[in-house]
Write an enzyme that holds these catalytic residues in place. Structure first.
Site, PDB file in Angstrom:
ATOM      1  N   ILE A 261     124.678  12.221 103.912  1.00 26.15           N
ATOM      2  CA  ILE A 261     123.546  12.824 103.807  1.00 26.15           C
ATOM      3  C   ILE A 261     122.250  12.441 104.248  1.00 26.15           C
ATOM      4  O   ILE A 261     121.401  12.952 105.009  1.00 26.15           O
ATOM      5  CB  ILE A 261     123.263  13.334 102.186  1.00 26.15           C
TER       6      ILE A 261
ATOM      7  N   LYS B 164     121.692   8.429  89.012  1.00 23.85           N
ATOM      8  CA  LYS B 164     121.160   9.544  89.904  1.00 23.85           C
ATOM      9  C   LYS B 164     120.255  10.237  88.906  1.00 23.85           C
ATOM     10  O   LYS B 164     119.126  10.858  89.453  1.00 23.85           O
ATOM     11  CB  LYS B 164     122.090  10.407  90.440  1.00 23.85           C
TER      12      LYS B 164
ATOM     13  N   TYR C 176     127.295   6.033  87.808  1.00 17.97           N
ATOM     14  CA  TYR C 176     126.776   6.497  88.940  1.00 17.97           C
ATOM     15  C   TYR C 176     125.828   8.016  88.545  1.00 17.97           C
ATOM     16  O   TYR C 176     124.895   8.194  88.955  1.00 17.97           O
ATOM     17  CB  TYR C 176     127.690   6.912  89.855  1.00 17.97           C
TER      18      TYR C 176
END
Length: 317
Positions: free
Chosen positions: A33, A186, A182
């Protein structure tokens, strides 16, 4: 801040507005991304800096962007978010009088144990994805404050929607599960982006902070970008049915690009894909319920300040 579900827009993801003379930094701009965010921002005419810890991969990404965007103004910056001591030097190496936007995109995702740590002793994903960006933003704030209306764009994850932070175990020392750790790293970043905007507003800063997420973005649905590594034809075929629900990483970059370039975007907002938060053109969406908890955000901020020795909302840092 208000949310308007029927916001009128003529935004065209394939024709971003022009931004000549502006400077943007994209962390993790060499792949995924981050790469497509950099490529699409380059098409605006702005100078785009790819932050990457791997110079060879960064050069490959630059080659790809230059081959697709005639006259692209792109360059690379050596940036290792897992190394706290290097971040002030990296910010100084930008060699810019001001920074109009930074896209906090880079991230580490581990699939299996064992738990790993950065050189500073932080759990690798939390230390890189959150603490690294926390400290980097502090070191970049003088450059951001020098721009007329700079933006900090934090790239979260749809995976964070089902997670909750354990403020007593931010480093996952007691219970380490890679995918959950993870998602929480985020989520921490998304809290950070919203809390940063609140604090900047309190200081009367011209810098604003926006949070975005890419929805469901798969490598196997992403168009090839030679000479970047390619997905096999077999993997693309297997992933084809998923295109009904999710998208490629090129489309996953759209919310971040809009958050940088669209003058109607405001600080404190959350932007993601239009359809179920998983695919489609970018739109503003309501803040997830847990992201509205300002007490959690403030406590997380205090932890980040203590663990990094930085204060991102202070232009004097």
């Amino acid at each position: 801040m208000s949310f308007t579900s029927s916001r009128p827009s003529s935004w065209d993801v394939h024709r971003p507005p022009r931004a000549e003379g502006r400077v943007f930094l994209v962390t993790g701009g060499n792949a995924g991304i981050g790469y497509f965010t950099a490529e699409q921002l380059s098409a605006s005419g702005a100078t785009v800096v790819l932050g990457s810890r791997d110079p060879a991969k960064a050069e490959t990404a630059l080659e790809s962007i230059r081959s697709r965007v005639p006259g692209a103004r792109v360059r690379a910056l050596r940036l290792d978010l897992a190394d706290q001591a290097s971040l002030r030097t990296a910010a100084g190496a930008l060699e810019a009088e001001r920074l109009d936007a930074v896209v906090l995109n880079a991230g580490v995702a581990l699939d299996d144990p064992p738990r790993r740590e950065t050189g500073d002793g932080h759990e690798l994903m939390f230390g890189t994805n959150h603490l690294g960006h926390f400290a980097l933003t502090a070191h970049l704030m003088p450059l951001l404050a020098a721009a007329p209306a700079a933006r900090v764009v934090t790239v979260g994850s749809f995976a964070a929607k089902s997670e909750r932070l354990d403020l007593a175990d931010l480093q996952s020392r007691r219970d380490y599960r890679p995918k959950r750790t993870y998602g929480r790293s985020k989520l921490a970043q998304m809290y950070f982006g919203l809390e940063l905007d609140r604090r900047l507003r309190a200081h009367g800063s011209t810098v604003t902070s926006v949070v975005v997420h890419p929805g469901g973005a798969l490598d196997a649905l992403t168009p090839a970008r030679p000479p970047l590594p390619a997905v096999t034809a077999a993997a693309r075929l297997r992933a084809a049915p998923a295109a009904l629900l999710v998208q490629g990483k090129d489309a996953g970059a759209w919310p971040a690009v809009r958050a940088v370039l669209d003058p109607t975007v405001r600080g404190g907002q959350l932007w993601g894909p239009r359809h179920f938060g998983l695919r489609g053109t970018p739109r503003e969406e309501p803040l997830w319920t847990h992201l509205t908890d300002t007490t959690v955000a403030a406590r997380l901020w205090d932890a980040g300040r203590d663990l990094t020795g930085t204060e991102p909302d202070r232009p004097s840092v």
